[in-house]
Design a protein around this motif. Structure first.
Motif, PDB file in Angstrom:
ATOM      1  N   MET A   1       0.831  -1.191   0.000  1.00 28.77           N
ATOM      2  CA  MET A   1       0.000   0.000   0.000  1.00 28.77           C
ATOM      3  C   MET A   1       0.873   1.250   0.000  1.00 28.77           C
ATOM      4  SD  MET A   1      -3.065  -0.972   2.661  1.00 28.77           S
ATOM      5  CE  MET A   1      -4.186   0.231   1.918  1.00 28.77           C
ATOM      6  N   THR A   2       0.324   2.332  -0.562  1.00 27.21           N
ATOM      7  CA  THR A   2       1.076   3.579  -0.622  1.00 27.21           C
ATOM      8  C   THR A   2       0.537   4.572   0.401  1.00 27.21           C
ATOM      9  OG1 THR A   2      -0.388   4.423  -2.348  1.00 27.21           O
ATOM     10  CG2 THR A   2       1.623   3.309  -3.058  1.00 27.21           C
ATOM     11  N   VAL A   3       1.444   5.330   0.989  1.00 24.37           N
ATOM     12  CA  VAL A   3       1.083   6.355   1.955  1.00 24.37           C
ATOM     13  C   VAL A   3       1.694   7.672   1.498  1.00 24.37           C
ATOM     14  CG1 VAL A   3       3.096   5.896   3.426  1.00 24.37           C
ATOM     15  CG2 VAL A   3       1.054   6.958   4.409  1.00 24.37           C
ATOM     16  N   GLU A   4       0.993   8.753   1.752  1.00 18.80           N
ATOM     17  CA  GLU A   4       1.488  10.076   1.407  1.00 18.80           C
ATOM     18  C   GLU A   4       1.408  10.958   2.641  1.00 18.80           C
ATOM     19  OE1 GLU A   4       0.812  13.497  -2.046  1.00 18.80           O
ATOM     20  OE2 GLU A   4       0.339  11.382  -2.378  1.00 18.80           O
ATOM     21  N   LEU A   5       2.418  11.807   2.830  1.00 18.54           N
ATOM     22  CA  LEU A   5       2.491  12.659   4.013  1.00 18.54           C
ATOM     23  C   LEU A   5       2.269  14.111   3.641  1.00 18.54           C
ATOM     24  CD1 LEU A   5       5.704  11.130   5.654  1.00 18.54           C
ATOM     25  CD2 LEU A   5       3.333  10.403   5.950  1.00 18.54           C
ATOM     26  N   ILE A   6       1.404  14.769   4.384  1.00 21.53           N
ATOM     27  CA  ILE A   6       1.182  16.206   4.214  1.00 21.53           C
ATOM     28  C   ILE A   6       1.408  16.879   5.563  1.00 21.53           C
ATOM     29  CG2 ILE A   6      -0.445  18.025   3.600  1.00 21.53           C
ATOM     30  CD1 ILE A   6      -1.937  16.044   1.850  1.00 21.53           C
ATOM     31  N   SER A   7       2.376  17.772   5.615  1.00 15.15           N
ATOM     32  CA  SER A   7       2.658  18.530   6.829  1.00 15.15           C
ATOM     33  C   SER A   7       1.986  19.889   6.698  1.00 15.15           C
ATOM     34  CB  SER A   7       4.166  18.701   7.019  1.00 15.15           C
ATOM     35  OG  SER A   7       4.814  17.439   7.037  1.00 15.15           O
ATOM     36  N   VAL A   8       1.169  20.241   7.661  1.00 18.36           N
ATOM     37  CA  VAL A   8       0.366  21.459   7.569  1.00 18.36           C
ATOM     38  C   VAL A   8       0.897  22.521   8.526  1.00 18.36           C
ATOM     39  CG1 VAL A   8      -1.955  22.432   7.711  1.00 18.36           C
ATOM     40  CG2 VAL A   8      -1.646  20.033   7.011  1.00 18.36           C
ATOM     41  N   GLY A   9       1.099  23.724   7.990  1.00 22.43           N
ATOM     42  CA  GLY A   9       1.538  24.826   8.850  1.00 22.43           C
ATOM     43  C   GLY A   9       2.389  25.820   8.092  1.00 22.43           C
ATOM     44  N   THR A  10       1.983  27.084   8.088  1.00 28.01           N
ATOM     45  CA  THR A  10       2.770  28.123   7.423  1.00 28.01           C
ATOM     46  C   THR A  10       4.151  28.251   8.042  1.00 28.01           C
ATOM     47  OG1 THR A  10       0.734  29.323   6.902  1.00 28.01           O
ATOM     48  CG2 THR A  10       2.778  30.573   6.797  1.00 28.01           C
ATOM     49  N   GLU A  11       4.257  27.963   9.337  1.00 30.03           N
ATOM     50  CA  GLU A  11       5.558  28.084  10.010  1.00 30.03           C
ATOM     51  C   GLU A  11       6.587  27.121   9.429  1.00 30.03           C
ATOM     52  OE1 GLU A  11       3.008  25.235  12.486  1.00 30.03           O
ATOM     53  OE2 GLU A  11       2.747  27.052  11.294  1.00 30.03           O
ATOM     54  N   ILE A  12       6.136  26.012   8.850  1.00 31.55           N
ATOM     55  CA  ILE A  12       7.061  25.076   8.199  1.00 31.55           C
ATOM     56  C   ILE A  12       7.597  25.691   6.913  1.00 31.55           C
ATOM     57  CG2 ILE A  12       7.281  22.808   7.106  1.00 31.55           C
ATOM     58  CD1 ILE A  12       5.079  21.817   8.985  1.00 31.55           C
ATOM     59  N   LEU A  13       6.705  26.289   6.133  1.00 34.76           N
ATOM     60  CA  LEU A  13       7.111  26.896   4.862  1.00 34.76           C
ATOM     61  C   LEU A  13       8.041  28.083   5.068  1.00 34.76           C
ATOM     62  CD1 LEU A  13       3.700  26.858   2.935  1.00 34.76           C
ATOM     63  CD2 LEU A  13       5.577  25.222   2.769  1.00 34.76           C
ATOM     64  N   LEU A  14       7.867  28.808   6.170  1.00 37.99           N
ATOM     65  CA  LEU A  14       8.707  29.973   6.451  1.00 37.99           C
ATOM     66  C   LEU A  14      10.041  29.597   7.087  1.00 37.99           C
ATOM     67  CD1 LEU A  14       6.030  32.484   7.833  1.00 37.99           C
ATOM     68  CD2 LEU A  14       7.056  32.436   5.556  1.00 37.99           C
ATOM     69  N   GLY A  15      10.196  28.319   7.420  1.00 38.29           N
ATOM     70  CA  GLY A  15      11.437  27.882   8.048  1.00 38.29           C
ATOM     71  C   GLY A  15      11.526  28.209   9.519  1.00 38.29           C
ATOM     72  N   ASN A  16      10.393  28.585  10.134  1.00 39.93           N
ATOM     73  CA  ASN A  16      10.404  28.906  11.561  1.00 39.93           C
ATOM     74  C   ASN A  16      10.611  27.668  12.427  1.00 39.93           C
ATOM     75  OD1 ASN A  16       7.784  31.258  10.878  1.00 39.93           O
ATOM     76  ND2 ASN A  16       9.949  31.703  11.126  1.00 39.93           N
ATOM     77  N   ILE A  17      10.177  26.509  11.912  1.00 39.46           N
ATOM     78  CA  ILE A  17      10.402  25.252  12.632  1.00 39.46           C
ATOM     79  C   ILE A  17      10.937  24.211  11.652  1.00 39.46           C
ATOM     80  CG2 ILE A  17       8.578  25.710  14.311  1.00 39.46           C
ATOM     81  CD1 ILE A  17       6.889  23.596  12.842  1.00 39.46           C
ATOM     82  N   VAL A  18      11.659  23.260  12.176  1.00 41.44           N
ATOM     83  CA  VAL A  18      12.164  22.157  11.361  1.00 41.44           C
ATOM     84  C   VAL A  18      11.107  21.066  11.331  1.00 41.44           C
ATOM     85  CG1 VAL A  18      13.962  20.402  11.111  1.00 41.44           C
ATOM     86  CG2 VAL A  18      14.550  22.680  11.957  1.00 41.44           C
ATOM     87  N   ASN A  19      10.813  20.561  10.148  1.00 47.20           N
ATOM     88  CA  ASN A  19       9.746  19.569   9.984  1.00 47.20           C
ATOM     89  C   ASN A  19      10.240  18.173  10.347  1.00 47.20           C
ATOM     90  OD1 ASN A  19       7.429  18.236   9.310  1.00 47.20           O
ATOM     91  ND2 ASN A  19       7.571  18.593   7.116  1.00 47.20           N
ATOM     92  N   THR A  20      10.369  17.938  11.636  1.00 45.58           N
ATOM     93  CA  THR A  20      10.838  16.619  12.096  1.00 45.58           C
ATOM     94  C   THR A  20       9.748  15.564  11.998  1.00 45.58           C
ATOM     95  OG1 THR A  20      10.276  17.183  14.392  1.00 45.58           O
ATOM     96  CG2 THR A  20      12.529  17.654  13.657  1.00 45.58           C
TER      97      THR A  20
END
Length: 415
Positions: free
Chosen positions: A1-20
């Motif tokens: 089966m295939t899985v896809e990940l979506i991380s939600v949050g403008t702070e991720i796109l701005l680099g304010n937090i690391v998407n661990t």
């Protein structure tokens, strides 16, 4: 089966937090035998998030969304996902009671009105209790597809995944992925890969993949199987073959064991004390060893001798040696190692002297030239290295090469 990940949050796109979260979820899904071909990060925008969810559902069996389940207006993951699935959102009495109890215990019962937003769930969704926060996880199933919504804080998403989500996914994909990491030092990346080229060409199950680390090479042996025991049987011949080819250059097959941990354990086995004498690394080498729990039983003291005066006064390096050959020389590295062992009353000693950069180099002694000495029971060996990275990289490589040299010399010593 295939899985896809979506991380939600403008702070991720701005680099304010690391998407661990994405790295964590990708690794866990792989170990469960799920194939992940796409990952994405989306800001707190309804239209773009809706498009991302629809695209993910069109090409993957399972979509895992992390973040955006909080109580504020910009937390829209639940609402947008419900819209995509055509579900109404209704209050869940069970979740509301849990939120109330959480605030009673943690915040003295002071609940703001927006917190009740987290008690609203899509109709027909499976609610996954959050034992470390207020936002529950949610699973929405339809037509053989599933969307899994998880809270963003790592201290909430990880225990929730381990406790409930992993078992849910395991039922969908009963055959899991198991792996073993074979860690090698004393062999360069290109040589190591050449030595196993035939194994990689012929791989099916298990598979073999190389990972270059600073001064090391790691091989991950991975098997797909229905149980850990079956996977171990599949991986054993591959691991045995790696031992035949690399021998004692393999310092561990445990994922969590570091080179310095393996060396400290080796020192304990041989009942030897070690010390360090550092110039260009300025204590980094000692720090790596002392980061290991229990290192105090094999490391009592060390020296940072940056100046020539310190090398003479503390380690007994001859002034004539420094005048004739210079501080960065095999002769000085030799006397530093021997002198450190004597000064500390240690059985083994490492010395590092070099030009880390960015300045200080000459045509005869360029930036990146490093000499490392190793003394074990009075026998001294000195190696010359030319590193070509930044100051930090040159120092990091010096530390790893020193540890590797110590391990090689310890293996020659029979206690």
């Amino acid at each position: 089966m295939t899985v896809e990940l979506i991380s939600v949050g403008t702070e991720i796109l701005l680099g304010n937090i690391v998407n661990t979260n994405a790295a964590y979820l990708a690794e866990k899904c792989a170990l469960l035998g799920l194939s992940c071909y796409h990952q994405s990060a989306v800001g707190d925008n309804e239209e773009r998030l809706e498009d991302a969810i629809k695209l993910a559902l069109s090409r993957s069996d399972i979509v895992i969304l992390s973040g955006g389940l909080g109580p504020t207006k910009d937390d829209i993951t639940k609402e947008v996902t419900a819209k995509v699935f055509g579900r109404e959102i209704k209050e869940d009495a069970h979740t509301k009671a849990r939120i109330q109890e959480y605030f009673r215990q943690v915040h003295s019962g002071q609940i703001t009105p927006n917190n009740w937003k987290q008690a609203m769930v899509p109709e027909g969704a499976i609610v996954v209790d959050n034992h470390n926060g207020t936002a529950p996880g949610l699973i929405i199933e339809e037509n053989g597809k599933a969307a899994i919504l998880l809270p963003g804080p790592p201290n909430e998403i990880k225990p929730m995944f381990e406790r409930d989500i992993a078992s849910y996914l395991n039922k969908l994909q009963p055959e899991g992925i198991y792996s073993k990491m074979v860690k090698i030092c004393s062999v360069g990346e290109s040589k190591a890969e050449t030595m196993v080229a035939d194994l990689m060409d012929a791989q099916t199950n298990p598979t073999l993949a190389p990972y270059a680390k600073t001064g090391e090479v790691h091989f991950r042996v991975t098997a797909r199987a229905k149980s850990e025991e079956e996977a171990e049987q599949l991986m054993k011949p591959m691991v045995d073959e790696l031992y035949k080819r690399f021998g004692d250059k393999i310092y561990t097959t445990e994922e969590e064991v570091t080179l310095e941990e393996a060396i400290v354990e080796l020192l304990k086995e041989k009942n030897l004390l070690v010390t360090t004498a550092e110039s260009c690394t300025g204590g980094l080498l000692a720090g790596r060893l002392l980061n290991v729990p229990g290192a105090s039983s094999v490391y009592k003291e060390g020296y940072i001798t940056y100046s020539n005066d310190a090398k003479e006064r503390i380690l007994g390096v001859k002034r004539e040696t420094l005048m004739e050959y210079g501080a960065v020389s095999p002769q000085t590295a030799y006397e530093m190692a021997a002198g450190a062992a004597k000064a500390a009353g240690a059985d083994a000693a490492l010395s590092v002297t070099g030009i880390a950069g960015p300045g200080g180099g000459t045509k005869e002694k360029p930036v990146g030239l490093v000499y490392i000495g190793c003394c074990v029971k009075g026998n001294v060996r000195v190696e010359e290295f030319y590193f070509t990275g930044s100051r930090d990289k040159n120092r990091d490589y010096s530390v790893v090469r020193a540890l590797t040299l110590l391990r090689e010399e310890l293996l020659k010593h029979h206690s």
